[in-house]
Write a protein that holds these residues in place. Structure first.
Motif, mmCIF file in Angstrom:
data_model
loop_
_atom_site.group_PDB
_atom_site.id
_atom_site.type_symbol
_atom_site.label_atom_id
_atom_site.label_comp_id
_atom_site.label_asym_id
_atom_site.label_seq_id
_atom_site.Cartn_x
_atom_site.Cartn_y
_atom_site.Cartn_z
ATOM 1 N N LYS A 45 53.673 14.162 4.198
ATOM 2 C CA LYS A 45 54.468 13.622 5.323
ATOM 3 C C LYS A 45 53.611 13.387 6.570
ATOM 4 N N ARG A 46 52.307 13.370 6.391
ATOM 5 C CA ARG A 46 51.444 13.143 7.561
ATOM 6 C C ARG A 46 51.040 11.681 7.698
ATOM 7 N N ILE A 47 51.401 10.858 6.713
ATOM 8 C CA ILE A 47 51.036 9.437 6.766
ATOM 9 C C ILE A 47 52.322 8.660 7.117
ATOM 10 N N PRO A 48 52.283 7.810 8.139
ATOM 11 C CA PRO A 48 53.527 7.191 8.618
ATOM 12 C C PRO A 48 54.114 6.127 7.689
ATOM 13 N N VAL A 49 53.360 5.649 6.717
ATOM 14 C CA VAL A 49 53.902 4.669 5.753
ATOM 15 C C VAL A 49 53.587 5.188 4.345
ATOM 16 N N SER A 50 54.239 4.594 3.329
ATOM 17 C CA SER A 50 53.950 5.104 1.991
ATOM 18 C C SER A 50 52.596 4.601 1.488
ATOM 19 N N VAL A 51 51.926 5.471 0.750
ATOM 20 C CA VAL A 51 50.632 5.133 0.154
ATOM 21 C C VAL A 51 50.905 4.771 -1.299
ATOM 22 N N VAL A 52 50.369 3.641 -1.723
ATOM 23 C CA VAL A 52 50.635 3.145 -3.070
ATOM 24 C C VAL A 52 49.306 3.041 -3.820
ATOM 25 N N HIS A 53 49.223 3.698 -4.972
ATOM 26 C CA HIS A 53 47.994 3.559 -5.755
ATOM 27 C C HIS A 53 48.016 2.234 -6.489
ATOM 28 N N LYS A 54 47.017 1.402 -6.260
ATOM 29 C CA LYS A 54 47.016 0.070 -6.874
ATOM 30 C C LYS A 54 46.281 0.061 -8.209
ATOM 31 N N ALA A 55 45.044 0.546 -8.232
ATOM 32 C CA ALA A 55 44.288 0.424 -9.478
ATOM 33 C C ALA A 55 42.987 1.205 -9.417
ATOM 34 N N VAL A 56 42.477 1.531 -10.605
ATOM 35 C CA VAL A 56 41.090 1.989 -10.718
ATOM 36 C C VAL A 56 40.268 0.724 -10.956
ATOM 37 N N LEU A 57 39.304 0.477 -10.099
ATOM 38 C CA LEU A 57 38.564 -0.789 -10.142
ATOM 39 C C LEU A 57 37.193 -0.568 -10.762
ATOM 40 N N THR A 58 36.911 -1.372 -11.779
ATOM 41 C CA THR A 58 35.637 -1.177 -12.491
ATOM 42 C C THR A 58 34.822 -2.454 -12.607
ATOM 43 N N THR A 59 35.358 -3.585 -12.085
ATOM 44 C CA THR A 59 34.594 -4.835 -12.136
ATOM 45 C C THR A 59 34.700 -5.577 -10.812
ATOM 46 N N SER A 60 33.764 -6.476 -10.603
ATOM 47 C CA SER A 60 33.759 -7.270 -9.374
ATOM 48 C C SER A 60 35.026 -8.118 -9.257
ATOM 49 N N ASP A 61 35.457 -8.692 -10.375
ATOM 50 C CA ASP A 61 36.672 -9.515 -10.352
ATOM 51 C C ASP A 61 37.884 -8.684 -9.966
ATOM 52 N N ALA A 62 37.948 -7.487 -10.526
ATOM 53 C CA ALA A 62 39.103 -6.628 -10.228
ATOM 54 C C ALA A 62 39.117 -6.235 -8.755
ATOM 55 N N VAL A 63 37.935 -5.952 -8.190
ATOM 56 C CA VAL A 63 37.852 -5.613 -6.761
ATOM 57 C C VAL A 63 38.316 -6.799 -5.921
ATOM 58 N N SER A 64 37.805 -7.981 -6.232
ATOM 59 C CA SER A 64 38.173 -9.174 -5.454
ATOM 60 C C SER A 64 39.672 -9.437 -5.536
ATOM 61 N N ALA A 66 42.104 -7.247 -6.165
ATOM 62 C CA ALA A 66 42.882 -6.211 -5.462
ATOM 63 C C ALA A 66 42.780 -6.384 -3.944
ATOM 64 N N LEU A 67 41.571 -6.611 -3.431
ATOM 65 C CA LEU A 67 41.407 -6.725 -1.981
ATOM 66 C C LEU A 67 41.942 -8.062 -1.464
ATOM 67 N N GLY A 68 41.843 -9.108 -2.314
ATOM 68 C CA GLY A 68 42.434 -10.398 -1.955
ATOM 69 C C GLY A 68 43.948 -10.288 -1.848
#
Ligand code: MN
Length: 503
Positions: A45-64, A66-68
């Motif tokens: 309850k210390r974070i004012p918005v919910s934190v959502v786990h998106k993915a475990v990233l293991t490739t450059s495409d996956a990083v791009s 997710a961040l895109g």
């Protein structure tokens, strides 16, 4: 939740860095660890918005990808990256280059302690943040990517609080990018420091500044139903100590009703237009009976940004600070350095304004009173009068140097007044600026700091600095450690830095 904020619908995205080298079983475990951490952060309850786990990233495409997606998704206010294992950072470069949302690197690891008697290479490979985090940070450094780094175990309250404090700054950043400041009337004539480039502000902070004639407001005031005024007067009686002459049956009760009409009229204007803050000026009150006093005081209390004399920069900074308070007890107000009390090293500043100080910083129940006002040429305005809370606080100002924006921060100790001030009919707060009035005022003025500020005893210095870092503006801190020489030197270095960096 503060006025006009969509906090409940917003998210922070959590992405986990790893690599294929370890095989699918390890990646599965990495994912479970990440989900446990995210659950722990949400449950804290210390974070004012919910934190959502998106993915475990293991490739450059996956990083791009997710961040895109984070950049393109409005409800995502920022990204928390965690390197669970060693994640070769070349794969992060394209994604980081494109990320437009605030970034926090949580440098934690799943296990708090080393299991001395059982530790083996499998354990080492699964708990490699020490290694992976450094690799990730090299690329972020090389790219010149702004990010917050928080180091420590994710279950530590201090780490969760630091993450929450940063998240509330990301929330303020989001709010500013969706924010609009309404200006009723223009700048107070011939004043320099309250001016600024509104287009540069839009580029730097994201908010829009829109001008209106005060006449646009009058129709909203006229449309307020009497029953709403009755209810608001009742709220005044419950929250404040209202002077008898303003109470129902009192000879000046109509003035209190008019203050309530102003509050409700301005509020409906702001709500209808989706505004997050506003300014007024005593030089433009056509169609208003009083300079708004109690109205901005109450609207600041609800979380709206406000500053007087057309000072939209301070109004927007106050709104940002109000958002940074997210979910905590409020203590943030529009402020002005007004009068000095010279007594050597212990010299004090009396901060106040003509009327408009937020009751969230009150150290006592505010008294609602009516007194004449020498300027503005209107009827006597109603205002809440109180002494501010004592304790550590800080003043922040934002100035437009023409080439860039600069924030100046001064740590202060708010102190009780040794004498009552029975003839001062405005809310006020007395403070000792650190390290002393002599050094603070000299340094503040060398930095071009304004007389208008945001005063806060709830938003931390680190949060205000994070906001400056997130928006890429200069920040200068005056505190216990400061001397005029160090500040002068810092200003000179900054001048060179910002010239060189082209900002
Ligand atoms: Mn002023």
């Amino acid at each position: 939740m503060i006025a006009g904020s969509k906090t409940g619908e917003l998210e922070l995205w959590f992405v986990t860095g790893s690599q294929h080298l370890y095989g699918p079983e390890v990646i599965k475990e990495v994912k479970q660890h990440a989900e446990t951490i995210v659950r722990g952060l949400n449950e804290s309850k210390r974070i004012p918005v919910s934190v959502v786990h998106k993915a475990v990233l293991t490739t450059s495409d996956a990083v791009s990808r997710a961040l895109g997606e984070a950049s393109a998704t409005d409800r995502c206010i920022g990204v928390i990256a965690w390197m669970h294992t060693f994640s070769p950072a070349q794969m992060w470069i394209p994604g980081l280059q494109e990320l437009t949302k605030p970034l926090c690197h949580l440098h934690t690891q799943y296990n708090r302690e080393i299991p001395w008697s059982t530790i083996d290479m499998d354990f080492m490979n699964l708990n490699q943040s020490a290694h992976g985090g450094r690799e990730f940070e090299f690329s972020a450094t090389q790219l010149g990517k702004h990010r917050k780094i928080i180091v420590g175990h994710w279950e530590e309250p201090g780490v969760q609080s630091d993450l929450g404090a940063w998240a509330s700054v990301a929330l303020a950043h989001y709010d500013a990018h969706h924010g609009r400041i309404a200006r009723f009337g223009d700048n107070m004539r011939r004043v320099a420091v309250t001016e600024g480039n509104k287009v540069s502000a839009r580029t730097t902070f994201g908010y829009a500044v829109e001008g209106f004639g005060v006449g646009d407001l009058v129709e909203y005031l006229n449309a307020v139903p009497d029953s709403d005024i009755d209810n608001t007067v009742e709220e005044y009686r419950n929250e404040f100590s209202v002077t008898p002459e303003l109470l129902p049956g009192g000879e000046r009760h109509e003035a209190l009703r008019y203050a309530a009409r102003q509050e409700l009229g301005i509020r409906s204007f702001l709500e209808e237009g989706g505004f997050t803050g506003f300014t007024t000026t005593f030089e433009d009150l056509h169609g208003l009976d009083q300079l708004p006093g109690l109205a901005p005081q109450r609207l600041m209390q609800r979380g709206y940004g406000f500053a007087a004399e057309g000072d939209w920069k301070t109004a927007a900074l106050l709104r940002a600070a109000k958002v940074m308070e997210a979910g905590r007890a409020a203590g943030t107000s529009f402020m002005e350095d007004y009068t000095y009390h010279y007594q050597g090293e212990e010299s004090l500043v009396l901060g106040a304004h003509m009327l408009e100080i937020c009751p969230s910083i009150a150290g006592e129940t505010p008294r609602v009173e009516i007194h004449p006002l020498g300027i503005g040429g209107k009827s006597d305005p109603v205002r809440a009068v109180f002494d501010g809370r004592t304790g550590r606080g800080r003043n922040a100002t934002l100035v437009d140097l023409g080439r860039r924006f600069r924030m100046v921060l001064n740590e202060v100790d708010a102190v009780p007044s040794s004498e009552p001030m029975p003839n001062l009919p405005v809310a006020r707060i007395l403070w000792k600026p650190l390290p002393s009035l002599k050094t603070s005022a000299t340094a503040w003025m060398l930095a071009g700091g304004a007389h208008h500020t945001v005063y806060t005893d709830t938003v931390s210095r680190e949060q205000l600095l994070d906001y400056a870092r997130m928006t890429g503006i200069e920040a200068v801190v005056i505190d216990e450690q400061s001397s005029v020489e160090t500040i002068e030197e810092k200003l000179r270095w900054n001048e060179a830095y910002y010239r060189f960096s082209g900002s």
